[in-house]
Design a protein around this motif. Structure first.
Motif, mmCIF file in Angstrom:
data_model
loop_
_atom_site.group_PDB
_atom_site.id
_atom_site.type_symbol
_atom_site.label_atom_id
_atom_site.label_comp_id
_atom_site.label_asym_id
_atom_site.label_seq_id
_atom_site.Cartn_x
_atom_site.Cartn_y
_atom_site.Cartn_z
ATOM 1 N N VAL A 95 -71.195 48.968 61.154
ATOM 2 C CA VAL A 95 -70.137 49.341 62.105
ATOM 3 C C VAL A 95 -70.695 50.326 63.127
ATOM 4 O O VAL A 95 -70.486 50.162 64.334
ATOM 5 N N ARG A 136 -66.206 46.331 59.439
ATOM 6 C CA ARG A 136 -65.156 47.302 59.128
ATOM 7 C C ARG A 136 -64.343 46.834 57.923
ATOM 8 O O ARG A 136 -63.986 47.634 57.045
ATOM 9 N N GLU A 141 -62.529 49.874 56.098
ATOM 10 C CA GLU A 141 -61.974 50.677 57.190
ATOM 11 C C GLU A 141 -60.701 50.026 57.725
ATOM 12 O O GLU A 141 -60.619 48.806 57.832
#
Length: 154
Positions: A95, A136, A141
């Motif tokens: 990321v 992600r 995330e």
């Protein structure tokens, strides 16, 4: 960008392309660490991302060479922002790599003097965000997407 007299400033465009090349070098190097921390069955996305960044890097180097602008050389090594000790860490690093590349390509887009460079920037920026969404998600995330890839949050 064109100035008030309509003159195209390729110098700022070239400087932005050199910065993007530096970001691509870092991404290629960083994906080696990403892949090393993933189990064998989890490596194909890292290999694909590394290859995509190699392709962009090579295209940029050729573009800069064609302008008689020295391409930025790759560094011997890069400092990782955190230890990469697990698959989750590897995804988080990916990321960071994609977001770094996206930021560089936003600058190219802002400084682009030619339509072909703007098209290249949009395509690379979009591809980086698609990869970042996958990473992600793998890193846990939320949210997995960003409203404006490559721009600072907030």
């Amino acid at each position: 960008m064109a100035d008030d007299d309509g003159v195209v400033d390729e110098g700022t465009e070239t400087a932005a392309l050199r910065e993007a090349l530096a970001a691509e070098h870092a991404a290629v190097w960083g994906y080696g660490s990403v892949g090393a921390a993933l189990p064998a069955e989890g490596r194909p996305p890292a290999v694909a991302a590394e290859n995509a960044h190699r392709d962009v890097r090579d295209r940029l180097a050729a573009l800069l060479d064609g302008r008689d602008a020295d391409p930025v050389p790759a560094e011997g090594g890069y400092t990782l922002p955190f230890p990469v000790l697990s698959a989750t860490d590897a995804a988080a690093l990916a990321v960071v790599l994609e977001e770094g590349v996206a930021a560089a390509w936003v600058r190219v887009l802002d400084q682009a003097a030619r339509a072909a460079v703007r098209e290249l920037a949009v395509g690379v920026l979009a591809a980086a965000e698609v990869r970042a969404v996958g990473w992600r998600t793998a890193a846990g995330e939320t949210p997995p997407t960003t409203a404006f890839p490559g721009l600072p949050a907030g």
